[in-house]
Scaffold this motif. Structure first.
Motif, PDB file in Angstrom:
ATOM      1  N   GLY A 199       0.808  -1.222   0.000  1.00  0.00           N
ATOM      2  CA  GLY A 199       0.000   0.000   0.000  1.00  0.00           C
ATOM      3  C   GLY A 199       0.837   1.265   0.000  1.00  0.00           C
ATOM      4  N   LYS A 200       2.149   1.130  -0.022  1.00  0.00           N
ATOM      5  CA  LYS A 200       3.025   2.303  -0.031  1.00  0.00           C
ATOM      6  C   LYS A 200       3.206   2.814  -1.461  1.00  0.00           C
ATOM      7  CE  LYS A 200       5.540   0.950   4.074  1.00  0.00           C
ATOM      8  NZ  LYS A 200       6.811   0.447   4.604  1.00  0.00           N
ATOM      9  N   MET A 201       3.207   4.135  -1.590  1.00  0.00           N
ATOM     10  CA  MET A 201       3.442   4.787  -2.875  1.00  0.00           C
ATOM     11  C   MET A 201       4.950   5.025  -2.989  1.00  0.00           C
ATOM     12  SD  MET A 201       2.030   8.501  -4.193  1.00  0.00           S
ATOM     13  CE  MET A 201       0.385   7.979  -4.634  1.00  0.00           C
ATOM     14  N   GLY A 202       5.586   4.289  -3.899  1.00  0.00           N
ATOM     15  CA  GLY A 202       7.031   4.401  -4.098  1.00  0.00           C
ATOM     16  C   GLY A 202       7.357   5.201  -5.337  1.00  0.00           C
ATOM     17  N   PHE A 203       8.490   5.888  -5.301  1.00  0.00           N
ATOM     18  CA  PHE A 203       8.918   6.770  -6.389  1.00  0.00           C
ATOM     19  C   PHE A 203      10.212   6.255  -7.006  1.00  0.00           C
ATOM     20  CE2 PHE A 203       6.471   9.140  -3.348  1.00  0.00           C
ATOM     21  CZ  PHE A 203       5.639   9.919  -4.124  1.00  0.00           C
ATOM     22  N   THR A 204      10.288   6.276  -8.344  1.00  0.00           N
ATOM     23  CA  THR A 204      11.560   5.973  -8.983  1.00  0.00           C
ATOM     24  C   THR A 204      12.545   7.071  -8.592  1.00  0.00           C
ATOM     25  OG1 THR A 204      10.999   7.227 -10.974  1.00  0.00           O
ATOM     26  CG2 THR A 204      10.495   4.849 -10.996  1.00  0.00           C
ATOM     27  N   ARG A 210      13.789  12.732  -7.658  1.00  0.00           N
ATOM     28  CA  ARG A 210      14.658  13.874  -7.972  1.00  0.00           C
ATOM     29  C   ARG A 210      13.825  15.040  -8.519  1.00  0.00           C
ATOM     30  NH1 ARG A 210      19.035  11.339  -9.193  1.00  0.00           N
ATOM     31  NH2 ARG A 210      18.123  10.336 -10.987  1.00  0.00           N
ATOM     32  N   LYS A 211      12.893  14.751  -9.414  1.00  0.00           N
ATOM     33  CA  LYS A 211      12.027  15.784  -9.981  1.00  0.00           C
ATOM     34  C   LYS A 211      11.193  16.450  -8.885  1.00  0.00           C
ATOM     35  CE  LYS A 211       9.782  17.868 -13.387  1.00  0.00           C
ATOM     36  NZ  LYS A 211      10.399  18.749 -14.330  1.00  0.00           N
ATOM     37  N   LEU A 212      10.708  15.660  -7.936  1.00  0.00           N
ATOM     38  CA  LEU A 212       9.886  16.175  -6.844  1.00  0.00           C
ATOM     39  C   LEU A 212      10.735  16.792  -5.727  1.00  0.00           C
ATOM     40  CD1 LEU A 212       7.412  13.184  -6.597  1.00  0.00           C
ATOM     41  CD2 LEU A 212       6.861  15.482  -7.426  1.00  0.00           C
ATOM     42  N   ASN A 213      12.057  16.589  -5.823  1.00  0.00           N
ATOM     43  CA  ASN A 213      12.978  17.074  -4.788  1.00  0.00           C
ATOM     44  C   ASN A 213      12.577  16.506  -3.420  1.00  0.00           C
ATOM     45  OD1 ASN A 213      15.246  18.419  -3.914  1.00  0.00           O
ATOM     46  ND2 ASN A 213      14.137  20.326  -3.548  1.00  0.00           N
ATOM     47  N   LEU A 255      17.678   3.860  -0.622  1.00  0.00           N
ATOM     48  CA  LEU A 255      17.812   4.957  -1.590  1.00  0.00           C
ATOM     49  C   LEU A 255      16.468   5.488  -2.060  1.00  0.00           C
ATOM     50  CD1 LEU A 255      20.646   3.456  -3.836  1.00  0.00           C
ATOM     51  CD2 LEU A 255      20.878   5.212  -2.058  1.00  0.00           C
ATOM     52  N   TYR A 256      15.378   4.834  -1.671  1.00  0.00           N
ATOM     53  CA  TYR A 256      14.073   5.139  -2.249  1.00  0.00           C
ATOM     54  C   TYR A 256      13.147   5.860  -1.278  1.00  0.00           C
ATOM     55  CZ  TYR A 256      15.739   2.149  -5.933  1.00  0.00           C
ATOM     56  OH  TYR A 256      16.488   1.626  -6.942  1.00  0.00           O
ATOM     57  N   TYR A 257      12.336   6.743  -1.847  1.00  0.00           N
ATOM     58  CA  TYR A 257      11.340   7.488  -1.078  1.00  0.00           C
ATOM     59  C   TYR A 257       9.970   6.865  -1.286  1.00  0.00           C
ATOM     60  CZ  TYR A 257      14.833  11.056  -0.280  1.00  0.00           C
ATOM     61  OH  TYR A 257      15.957  11.705   0.133  1.00  0.00           O
ATOM     62  N   TYR A 258       9.149   6.978  -0.259  1.00  0.00           N
ATOM     63  CA  TYR A 258       7.791   6.449  -0.348  1.00  0.00           C
ATOM     64  C   TYR A 258       6.872   7.241   0.567  1.00  0.00           C
ATOM     65  CZ  TYR A 258       8.467   4.166   4.180  1.00  0.00           C
ATOM     66  OH  TYR A 258       8.688   3.923   5.505  1.00  0.00           O
TER      67      TYR A 258
END
Length: 140
Positions: free
Chosen positions: A34-39, A44-47, A88-91
């Motif tokens: 259920g976590k929203m993960g970002f490439t 980087r685009k979203l900072n 290394l990943y944001y969520y």
């Protein structure tokens, strides 16, 4: 009368696209947890950084618009989703949101393509859900 072909020559200036400067791989995935993960490119685009928060919205004025809209805040705001990091990943922990939206993320990842838009003079990131391709069934 003059019989013949006329050729119009126009000067043009061509400029090529540099693939290193184009937005790429900006996608967001809802994982089985259920976590929203970002490439990395999307983060980087979203900072993105820890200690930031996000607002996830929908288009109230158009019920046919199934996209989600993401706004990032520079700090942690009450009533917003907190940005977290694992390795290394944001969520963002969006389990409760997708449970309420009755979106079944538990049977496989759900992917959204991300694009930037300006709405009411604010940078908003549109998350458009990718169509799931049916996997061919294996015959026994």
């Amino acid at each position: 009368k003059h019989k013949g072909a006329y050729i119009w020559v126009m000067e043009i200036e061509l400029e090529s696209y540099n693939p290193e400067q184009l937005d790429k791989n900006q996608k967001v995935t809802i994982h089985k947890t259920g976590k929203m993960g970002f490439t990395m490119d999307a983060a980087r685009k979203l900072n993105l950084a820890e200690m930031k928060s996000a607002n996830i919205a929908y288009n109230k004025s158009n019920s046919n618009d199934t996209s989600l809209y993401l706004l990032i805040y520079q700090d942690i705001n009450e009533g917003k989703f907190r940005v977290s990091k694992a390795g290394l990943y944001y969520y963002i922990n969006t389990k409760i949101l997708f449970d309420n939206l009755k979106i079944d993320y538990s049977n496989g990842n759900i992917t959204y393509d991300m694009s930037e838009e300006i709405i009411n003079n604010k940078h908003v990131y549109k998350l458009k859900r990718r169509e799931q391709k049916e996997k061919p069934t294996e015959e026994a």
